[in-house]
Design an enzyme around this catalytic site. Structure first.
Site, mmCIF file in Angstrom:
data_model
loop_
_atom_site.group_PDB
_atom_site.id
_atom_site.type_symbol
_atom_site.label_atom_id
_atom_site.label_comp_id
_atom_site.label_asym_id
_atom_site.label_seq_id
_atom_site.Cartn_x
_atom_site.Cartn_y
_atom_site.Cartn_z
ATOM 1 N N ASP A 134 -5.333 -7.404 -0.743
ATOM 2 C CA ASP A 134 -5.854 -8.552 0.119
ATOM 3 C C ASP A 134 -5.219 -9.465 0.956
ATOM 4 O OD1 ASP A 134 -6.817 -8.966 -2.418
ATOM 5 O OD2 ASP A 134 -5.746 -10.242 -3.319
ATOM 6 N N TYR A 175 6.484 -5.047 -5.531
ATOM 7 C CA TYR A 175 5.917 -5.834 -5.105
ATOM 8 C C TYR A 175 7.164 -6.960 -4.912
ATOM 9 C CZ TYR A 175 0.939 -4.740 -4.093
ATOM 10 O OH TYR A 175 -0.352 -3.962 -3.655
#
Lengths: 243, 243
Positions: free
Chosen positions: B52, B110
């Site tokens: 993103d 992540y």
């Protein structure tokens, strides 16, 4: 009216230094705009010094006069919510009416950061990338020779406007932590580009391109060309202003 | 021709994510331009996933096919000198002709970072600022309930395009270091905004706004509205791609 001392921190990457100037965004300008938005009127802000474009500060100091009725905590929180992400008010306290952010400063502490190893985008913003490791002991030898009261004319760039180029360095050393090297220096004042030239010369000493006794030569000859490069601004942090 | 696996790191602040798109600068685009400049011709680059806008990566992987005669070290050094400061090639190695950066990925790791205390311009770029300290034990309780194979539909934003919303989370925990809190999660794959919603829900649990057993409810009901906010992208780092 009361006089307030603001300590601010800023990431200088996107600023043309502290001082307001035409056609460039400066920290003084965005702070001034935030204060105007919060207090409803423009206020004069006096900084402790100029800073060069792209230089960062962990503790930069400035003063302004504002109404008696503003609680310090609300002023700090309010300003921080208006200011962009890269400028923050660290603290805010009332000072006497004759306090002056610039004239009362007894000294300043700067740190210039460098990093070694592969290119790292998260270090690139705040450290100078070194392709090989300089000799830290040699750099520290040079740093020690800088301590004391000297004419730093040969360690400044020609854009300077001051007459007196004698300064007293009270502390100067080089520190290695992991893959980072810091050149740290405290003095009663600094000439134009002085820290960036001192660090550049320390680096030239660390790479064997300058003799570790070079400082004495530069003090005597005032010859800027004997030292190392003027390093880029992005590794430089104003760490503290001493009052 | 040989196939090369590039591991890159990037500060995503100024990018619209990885994937090339019209009217926005992406990491794939600047990497593609650097490769074209270095090799003299455009090359197709295949990334391990989309990312993103505003999300960072310590190790993002992609592959491309290039001539046999390019030494890996020269390729890495050459690209790093052309790439902007916020993108770096971390490593470069030859892989088999059928290797695929996306299809061969077994999982990804992540980390979402948060910081507490006064506003700090140097943390603002990579951490979400928290005004008060959440309960780390509650957050870790929630994190444990996320581990395993579940339908993560209720932990994804509506922009998703995949049919199968079942994923396997192998590791999920919350870590506090100084004034920083990290939400870390490893899975075989992630849905759209999944880490930002998981972290937002962990935070809602830590602040007592959600029950620490909320994950089970969301797995069953698939109701996105039961969880916490979708946190902003700037705290999110792709830490590692597992092959």
């Amino acid at each position: 009216m009361k006089r307030v001392l603001l300590t601010i921190a800023f990431d200088g990457t996107n600023y043309h230094g502290w001082q307001v100037q035409p056609n460039a965004v400066t920290v003084q300008q965005v702070l001034g705009e935030a204060i105007e938005e919060l207090l409803g009127a423009p206020h004069n802000i006096t900084g402790c010094s100029r800073t060069d474009a792209g230089v960062h500060a962990r503790e930069f100091c400035c003063h302004l006069d504002c109404g008696d009725n503003i609680p310090e905590k609300a002023f700090l929180t309010g300003l921080n919510s208006i200011l962009p992400d890269d400028v923050a008010v660290v603290s805010c306290r009332e000072v006497s009416d004759d306090f002056h952010a610039r004239y009362n400063a007894k000294g300043k502490q700067y740190a210039y950061g460098m990093y070694m190893g592969g290119k790292n985008p998260f270090d690139e913003r705040y450290f100078l990338h070194l392709n090989s490791e300089p000799d830290i002991n040699l750099m520290n030898f040079f740093a020690k020779t800088v301590i004391g009261t000297h004419d730093f004319c040969g360690f400044s760039s020609s854009g300077r406007t001051v007459e007196n180029t004698v300064r007293t360095v009270s502390e100067c050393f080089v520190e290695k932590t992991g893959n980072k090297i810091y050149f740290k220096v405290t003095a009663d004042g600094f000439l134009y580009n002085m820290v960036r030239i001192l660090t550049g010369t320390a680096l030239a000493v660390g790479y064997g391109r300058c003799n570790c006794n070079i400082a004495e030569n530069i003090f005597i000859t005032k010859d800027r060309s004997l030292g190392g490069d003027t390093l880029p601004p992005h590794g430089l942090f104003l760490e503290k202003v001493i009052y």
